[in-house]
Scaffold this active site. Sequence first.
Site, PDB file in Angstrom:
ATOM      1  N   CYS A  80       3.807  21.508 -27.857  1.00 58.22           N
ATOM      2  CA  CYS A  80       3.036  20.416 -28.454  1.00 58.22           C
ATOM      3  C   CYS A  80       2.047  20.957 -29.492  1.00 58.22           C
ATOM      4  O   CYS A  80       2.459  21.428 -30.541  1.00 58.22           O
ATOM      5  CB  CYS A  80       2.362  19.590 -27.349  1.00 58.22           C
ATOM      6  SG  CYS A  80       1.752  18.015 -27.973  1.00 58.22           S
ATOM      7  N   HIS A 183       6.518  18.219 -23.474  1.00 59.42           N
ATOM      8  CA  HIS A 183       5.932  19.027 -22.393  1.00 59.42           C
ATOM      9  C   HIS A 183       6.976  19.324 -21.305  1.00 59.42           C
ATOM     10  O   HIS A 183       7.176  18.493 -20.417  1.00 59.42           O
ATOM     11  CB  HIS A 183       4.749  18.286 -21.778  1.00 59.42           C
ATOM     12  CG  HIS A 183       3.566  18.212 -22.690  1.00 59.42           C
ATOM     13  ND1 HIS A 183       2.576  19.152 -22.707  1.00 59.42           N
ATOM     14  CD2 HIS A 183       3.242  17.315 -23.649  1.00 59.42           C
ATOM     15  CE1 HIS A 183       1.681  18.853 -23.628  1.00 59.42           C
ATOM     16  NE2 HIS A 183       2.063  17.737 -24.215  1.00 59.42           N
ATOM     17  N   GLU A 185       6.645  21.167 -18.874  1.00 61.43           N
ATOM     18  CA  GLU A 185       5.977  21.453 -17.596  1.00 61.43           C
ATOM     19  C   GLU A 185       5.771  20.218 -16.724  1.00 61.43           C
ATOM     20  O   GLU A 185       5.537  20.341 -15.530  1.00 61.43           O
ATOM     21  CB  GLU A 185       4.627  22.152 -17.841  1.00 61.43           C
ATOM     22  CG  GLU A 185       3.542  21.312 -18.519  1.00 61.43           C
ATOM     23  CD  GLU A 185       3.630  21.262 -20.042  1.00 61.43           C
ATOM     24  OE1 GLU A 185       4.701  21.596 -20.573  1.00 61.43           O
ATOM     25  OE2 GLU A 185       2.648  20.876 -20.695  1.00 61.43           O
ATOM     26  N   SER A 237     -15.350  19.292   2.841  1.00 59.13           N
ATOM     27  CA  SER A 237     -15.264  17.847   2.647  1.00 59.13           C
ATOM     28  C   SER A 237     -14.401  17.205   3.731  1.00 59.13           C
ATOM     29  O   SER A 237     -14.427  16.000   3.911  1.00 59.13           O
ATOM     30  CB  SER A 237     -14.650  17.547   1.287  1.00 59.13           C
ATOM     31  OG  SER A 237     -13.278  17.896   1.327  1.00 59.13           O
ATOM     32  N   GLY A 238     -13.628  18.027   4.410  1.00 56.13           N
ATOM     33  CA  GLY A 238     -12.753  17.482   5.442  1.00 56.13           C
ATOM     34  C   GLY A 238     -11.306  17.439   4.988  1.00 56.13           C
ATOM     35  O   GLY A 238     -10.400  17.250   5.773  1.00 56.13           O
ATOM     36  N   GLY A 239     -11.077  17.624   3.695  1.00 53.68           N
ATOM     37  CA  GLY A 239      -9.719  17.579   3.177  1.00 53.68           C
ATOM     38  C   GLY A 239      -8.997  18.920   3.327  1.00 53.68           C
ATOM     39  O   GLY A 239      -9.538  19.870   3.892  1.00 53.68           O
ATOM     40  N   VAL A 240      -7.763  18.935   2.819  1.00 58.65           N
ATOM     41  CA  VAL A 240      -6.932  20.141   2.916  1.00 58.65           C
ATOM     42  C   VAL A 240      -7.622  21.317   2.218  1.00 58.65           C
ATOM     43  O   VAL A 240      -7.664  22.431   2.751  1.00 58.65           O
ATOM     44  CB  VAL A 240      -5.573  19.921   2.198  1.00 58.65           C
ATOM     45  CG1 VAL A 240      -4.616  21.064   2.462  1.00 58.65           C
ATOM     46  CG2 VAL A 240      -4.953  18.616   2.592  1.00 58.65           C
ATOM     47  N   ASP A 241      -8.163  21.060   1.027  1.00 56.87           N
ATOM     48  CA  ASP A 241      -8.654  22.169   0.201  1.00 56.87           C
ATOM     49  C   ASP A 241      -9.766  22.951   0.880  1.00 56.87           C
ATOM     50  O   ASP A 241      -9.686  24.175   1.015  1.00 56.87           O
ATOM     51  CB  ASP A 241      -9.186  21.650  -1.143  1.00 56.87           C
ATOM     52  CG  ASP A 241      -8.269  20.616  -1.757  1.00 56.87           C
ATOM     53  OD1 ASP A 241      -7.090  20.586  -1.359  1.00 56.87           O
ATOM     54  OD2 ASP A 241      -8.723  19.841  -2.613  1.00 56.87           O
ATOM     55  N   SER A 242     -10.822  22.227   1.304  1.00 52.95           N
ATOM     56  CA  SER A 242     -11.936  22.978   1.871  1.00 52.95           C
ATOM     57  C   SER A 242     -11.551  23.562   3.223  1.00 52.95           C
ATOM     58  O   SER A 242     -12.049  24.623   3.598  1.00 52.95           O
ATOM     59  CB  SER A 242     -13.195  22.125   1.949  1.00 52.95           C
ATOM     60  OG  SER A 242     -12.927  20.892   2.539  1.00 52.95           O
ATOM     61  N   THR A 243     -10.636  22.918   3.944  1.00 59.27           N
ATOM     62  CA  THR A 243     -10.216  23.493   5.223  1.00 59.27           C
ATOM     63  C   THR A 243      -9.439  24.782   4.984  1.00 59.27           C
ATOM     64  O   THR A 243      -9.633  25.773   5.689  1.00 59.27           O
ATOM     65  CB  THR A 243      -9.346  22.485   6.016  1.00 59.27           C
ATOM     66  OG1 THR A 243     -10.033  21.245   6.052  1.00 59.27           O
ATOM     67  CG2 THR A 243      -9.070  22.965   7.417  1.00 59.27           C
TER      68      THR A 243
END
Length: 539
Positions: A80, A183, A185, A237-243
């Site tokens: 692009c 794109h 990707e 935060s309780g989500g996947v990421d911070s866990t």
Amino acid sequence: MDKILILDFGSQTTQLIGRRIRDMGVYTEIMPGDSALGAEALGPEVKGIILSGSPESVYDQGAAPDKKIYDCGLPLLGICYGLQRMTHDLGGKVEPLPKREYGRIGVKVAGSKEQGASNGNNVCGELAAKFLSGFKDSFIAWMSHGDTLTKLAPGFKEAGTSDTGYPAVIVHEEKPWFGLQFHPEVTHCECGNEILSAFIFGVCACTAGWTMEHYVEEVRSSLTARIGNSPVLLLISGGVDSTVAGALLLKTLQSDQVHLMYMDTGLMRKDETKAVKASLEQLGARHLHIVMCEEEFLGALKGLSEPEAKRRAIGDLFITIQEREVARLGLPEHYFLAQGTLYTDLIESGKGVGKKAHLIKSHHNVGSPLVDAKRKAGKIIEPLDRLYKDEVRRVGRFLGVDEDVVRRHPFPGPGLAVRILGEVTREKCDILREADAIYIEELKRRKTPAGRSLYDEIWQAFAVLLPIRSVGVAGDVRKYGWVLALRAITSADGMTADVYPFETKDLLEISTRITNSVQDIGRVTYDISSKPPATIEWE
Ligand code: XMP
């Protein structure tokens, strides 16, 4: 290890290019597009360079790459803006389109492939043939551009054309230089992976040697080296990421070093706090600080209905409570602050690698004075900040995080506040929590013909409480209940999303169960907007 360098000019999808290539087992490094490229940046492990897209124009404020890329002999692929940049830098012409091209557009390369193959008697002809082997003769690409090439730079020829008549694929006749107007990707581009793979393996001759185990090993050794014996505070935060970030810390450092802080804002899903506590304790957490602050958040949101005002109020209060509670913990000055920030959080807040991405929504987990001060002092740890959600899940599984947590759909930092349109009240939070819990329970219970739960088929599902009530009838009595919208999308990474095509029967049964169980809901609708143009959350 072989490496592909990606020059980021600020496109929302730059990191996605890196992701796709890493999925193929090849290491990628993303650098700001205008970085000076010294001998180290262009070391022998670099096998090719990709120039990303950008929201800017080459004739306007668009950044230029270090001119060394045109002398270093490495294969180049412009995507692009990257293609327009190469064209502009090398003597071609780029001009605005009469009307911006956006979304799915057909591309034809038929004819060019055979020609590429017959030109294969010199090295570049051979490379062009290898590159074009990744393309179908005719396919649907995904475009988003306001400029086009009106004159190719010397040495380039058009190998593919969009159905709207503009150059979509260009190849150089003597050098290993290629350009795409679309794109490859994004998941919506047909044969996008094959095109990238043809460049990576066919043109750049990379060897795959990059794995998730490798990534985890590298992150863990850099965590140990940076943190040593200092304490670390992770905001959960309780989500996947911070866990998963917590799991990385707990599995790398002494459990006594790791402090986890979680705020129950009152904007959480049903039973969320209980589940967070259980999963962190199962991972070996010893210092888990749960801050109950529902009253404060609901107070701050009182009277606010504009989305950014709500986000700002939540962000500000997070900061106030964070500072107060962190001070209360009494950690020594040199403690590190960790966050489960993903790359998508950074780009959507306009803080991506290239500094030029545009602000879509403010994500409160990106900037706070505490975080900024810690960042300035070199004490911030964001072990997942180069990963996308599904990669984080893979890391989580690898570290033994509970499957229920790993599978969990993403949940935004501002929680239910961005799913209750208009003013947020406790009563509305309770109604939404109940309805959402029923919806999610139904998705987990219902199976596809292949036996997979709908919940696992769907990337993210949730209920949204609309700020309107409608008339209905319940047991011969007039009912004036709230309208609930159900959202369910499929996505690879949250950057783009399609609506999940439910069987009608599932939607009807779920709707009936919700209106029968949650007294205040009078009507249920299904949101059928993809991203773009809509975002996943409603605010
Ligand atoms: P949108 O609505 O921008 O969402 O299409 C993309 C993904 O990001 C999540 N999201 C957030 N996550 N803080 C977060 O941590 C936020 O402020 C926020 N806003 C949206 C959203 O749930 C989706 O997965």
